[in-house]
Design a protein around this motif. Structure first.
Motif, mmCIF file in Angstrom:
data_model
loop_
_atom_site.group_PDB
_atom_site.id
_atom_site.type_symbol
_atom_site.label_atom_id
_atom_site.label_comp_id
_atom_site.label_asym_id
_atom_site.label_seq_id
_atom_site.Cartn_x
_atom_site.Cartn_y
_atom_site.Cartn_z
ATOM 1 N N LEU A 186 0.828 -1.201 0.000
ATOM 2 C CA LEU A 186 0.000 0.000 0.000
ATOM 3 C C LEU A 186 0.865 1.255 0.000
ATOM 4 C CD1 LEU A 186 -2.660 1.505 0.199
ATOM 5 C CD2 LEU A 186 -2.581 1.196 2.690
ATOM 6 N N ARG A 187 1.884 1.293 0.850
ATOM 7 C CA ARG A 187 2.737 2.480 0.908
ATOM 8 C C ARG A 187 3.513 2.671 -0.393
ATOM 9 N NH1 ARG A 187 6.003 3.187 6.445
ATOM 10 N NH2 ARG A 187 6.655 5.050 5.288
ATOM 11 N N LYS A 188 3.924 1.598 -1.002
ATOM 12 C CA LYS A 188 4.638 1.719 -2.272
ATOM 13 C C LYS A 188 3.707 2.228 -3.378
ATOM 14 C CE LYS A 188 8.195 -1.766 -1.343
ATOM 15 N NZ LYS A 188 8.815 -3.036 -1.760
ATOM 16 N N MET A 189 2.483 1.720 -3.415
ATOM 17 C CA MET A 189 1.548 2.180 -4.439
ATOM 18 C C MET A 189 1.134 3.628 -4.195
ATOM 19 S SD MET A 189 1.353 -0.139 -6.690
ATOM 20 C CE MET A 189 -0.049 0.395 -7.679
ATOM 21 N N GLU A 190 1.029 4.027 -2.941
ATOM 22 C CA GLU A 190 0.771 5.431 -2.625
ATOM 23 C C GLU A 190 1.902 6.302 -3.165
ATOM 24 O OE1 GLU A 190 -1.768 5.100 1.573
ATOM 25 O OE2 GLU A 190 0.409 5.357 1.600
ATOM 26 N N ALA A 191 3.119 5.839 -2.982
ATOM 27 C CA ALA A 191 4.280 6.585 -3.462
ATOM 28 C C ALA A 191 4.268 6.691 -4.984
ATOM 29 C CB ALA A 191 5.567 5.914 -2.988
ATOM 30 N N VAL A 192 3.867 5.620 -5.659
ATOM 31 C CA VAL A 192 3.781 5.653 -7.118
ATOM 32 C C VAL A 192 2.754 6.693 -7.565
ATOM 33 C CG1 VAL A 192 3.141 4.340 -9.176
ATOM 34 C CG2 VAL A 192 4.556 3.276 -7.419
ATOM 35 N N GLY A 193 1.612 6.742 -6.864
ATOM 36 C CA GLY A 193 0.588 7.722 -7.198
ATOM 37 C C GLY A 193 1.071 9.150 -7.008
ATOM 38 N N VAL A 194 1.758 9.396 -5.897
ATOM 39 C CA VAL A 194 2.313 10.730 -5.648
ATOM 40 C C VAL A 194 3.361 11.075 -6.695
ATOM 41 C CG1 VAL A 194 3.721 12.076 -4.044
ATOM 42 C CG2 VAL A 194 1.808 10.712 -3.176
ATOM 43 N N LEU A 195 4.207 10.106 -7.025
ATOM 44 C CA LEU A 195 5.238 10.331 -8.031
ATOM 45 C C LEU A 195 4.624 10.760 -9.361
ATOM 46 C CD1 LEU A 195 8.200 10.165 -8.973
ATOM 47 C CD2 LEU A 195 7.807 7.752 -9.498
ATOM 48 N N ASN A 196 3.590 10.063 -9.795
ATOM 49 C CA ASN A 196 2.960 10.406 -11.061
ATOM 50 C C ASN A 196 2.329 11.793 -10.991
ATOM 51 O OD1 ASN A 196 2.200 9.634 -13.798
ATOM 52 N ND2 ASN A 196 0.109 9.564 -13.038
ATOM 53 N N GLY A 197 1.750 12.138 -9.840
ATOM 54 C CA GLY A 197 1.168 13.463 -9.690
ATOM 55 C C GLY A 197 2.211 14.563 -9.810
ATOM 56 N N VAL A 198 3.364 14.365 -9.196
ATOM 57 C CA VAL A 198 4.446 15.350 -9.282
ATOM 58 C C VAL A 198 4.955 15.469 -10.716
ATOM 59 C CG1 VAL A 198 6.809 15.879 -8.549
ATOM 60 C CG2 VAL A 198 5.146 15.046 -6.885
ATOM 61 N N ILE A 199 5.115 14.328 -11.375
ATOM 62 C CA ILE A 199 5.575 14.337 -12.768
ATOM 63 C C ILE A 199 4.606 15.142 -13.632
ATOM 64 C CG2 ILE A 199 5.971 12.912 -14.808
ATOM 65 C CD1 ILE A 199 6.777 10.638 -12.840
ATOM 66 N N MET A 200 3.310 14.897 -13.477
ATOM 67 C CA MET A 200 2.313 15.592 -14.289
ATOM 68 C C MET A 200 2.294 17.091 -13.986
ATOM 69 S SD MET A 200 -0.834 12.832 -14.332
ATOM 70 C CE MET A 200 -1.762 13.734 -15.575
ATOM 71 N N LEU A 201 2.457 17.451 -12.710
ATOM 72 C CA LEU A 201 2.482 18.860 -12.328
ATOM 73 C C LEU A 201 3.627 19.595 -13.024
ATOM 74 C CD1 LEU A 201 1.511 21.207 -10.513
ATOM 75 C CD2 LEU A 201 3.083 20.347 -8.763
ATOM 76 N N PHE A 202 4.825 19.035 -12.964
ATOM 77 C CA PHE A 202 5.984 19.681 -13.577
ATOM 78 C C PHE A 202 5.901 19.635 -15.103
ATOM 79 C CE2 PHE A 202 7.661 19.615 -9.358
ATOM 80 C CZ PHE A 202 8.669 20.558 -9.325
ATOM 81 N N ALA A 203 5.383 18.541 -15.647
ATOM 82 C CA ALA A 203 5.260 18.446 -17.106
ATOM 83 C C ALA A 203 4.243 19.448 -17.622
ATOM 84 C CB ALA A 203 4.856 17.029 -17.504
ATOM 85 N N ARG A 204 3.139 19.625 -16.909
ATOM 86 C CA ARG A 204 2.126 20.595 -17.339
ATOM 87 C C ARG A 204 2.705 22.016 -17.306
ATOM 88 N NH1 ARG A 204 -3.163 19.749 -17.916
ATOM 89 N NH2 ARG A 204 -3.095 17.808 -16.718
#
Length: 220
Positions: free
Chosen positions: A147-165
């Motif tokens: 669960l903690r690893k998948m949470e981290a993956v979700g946060v990681l993707n959110g950060v990537i999308m924020l900076f890419a946008r």
């Protein structure tokens, strides 16, 4: 959506055992949709528009793609084929995730329509699932719950999308309404001496700080 289709686009047979060969391959459909998205954004992509790009009809296209959500999954997975990551024996888990993040951000910046491709109901394809696999492989040395690893993956993707946008469509901020009396700290920050360049890229610092905090063994 047509009534006779079962399973996701990834598990559904492209044709019956005795049926005719398909007129359009999923790769052709995805390529046509991506051409439209690259030229006019995701709003330009509809089943009718993709059908016209392929010189066929929307009803014919529905024989291969059951819905626009499936079309988005097909487009995303086709784009994710451009993601490349090779593990290194000389780096830690956080360094590996930083490289994954940088490669993913580059992919999003190159194809900004990906930032808006969020199906209502999604069935990720093999290339998209491979991205998750790379992330979890990087975190394999960590003794953390799934669960903690998948949470981290979700946060990681959110950060990537924020900076890419932000990179794809930079925002200009007008501070003309700033009042030195009401906003003294902001005024000082914007009119004082410019800070020196950061020692590490802001994107990398954000990834390291967020994921390091989320997966820190000393935190619950």
């Amino acid at each position: 959506m047509t009534g006779g289709q079962h399973g996701s686009i990834w598990t559904r047979p492209q044709r019956g055992a005795r049926g005719p060969s398909p007129e359009h391959r999923p790769a052709d459909i995805a390529a046509a949709a991506i051409r439209l998205a690259s030229a006019g954004g995701l709003a330009a992509v509809s089943m009718r528009a993709v059908a016209a790009e392929l010189k066929t009809t929307a009803s014919t296209l529905y024989r291969y793609v059951a819905s626009r959500d499936e079309l988005l999954d097909l487009m995303v997975d086709t784009a994710m084929a451009g993601f490349a990551h090779s593990p290194r024996s000389d780096e830690d888990w956080l360094g590996a995730l930083v490289r994954i993040a940088e490669a993913t951000r580059s992919l999003y910046v190159a194809q900004p329509w990906l930032l808006d491709a969020v199906p209502t109901s999604s069935a990720p394809g093999p290339n998209t699932l491979g991205w998750f696999e790379h992330c979890l492989q990087a975190m394999a040395p960590l003794d953390r719950t799934t669960l903690r690893k998948m949470e981290a993956v979700g946060v990681l993707n959110g950060v990537i999308m924020l900076f890419a946008r932000s990179a794809a469509a930079p925002t200009a901020i007008d501070f003309a309404a700033m009042d030195p009396v009401r906003h003294p700290r902001l005024t000082a920050a914007l009119t004082g001496s410019p800070p020196g360049p950061p020692t590490v890229d802001l994107f990398e610092r954000a990834v390291r700080a967020l994921l390091g905090g989320l997966l820190d063994e000393h935190r619950s």
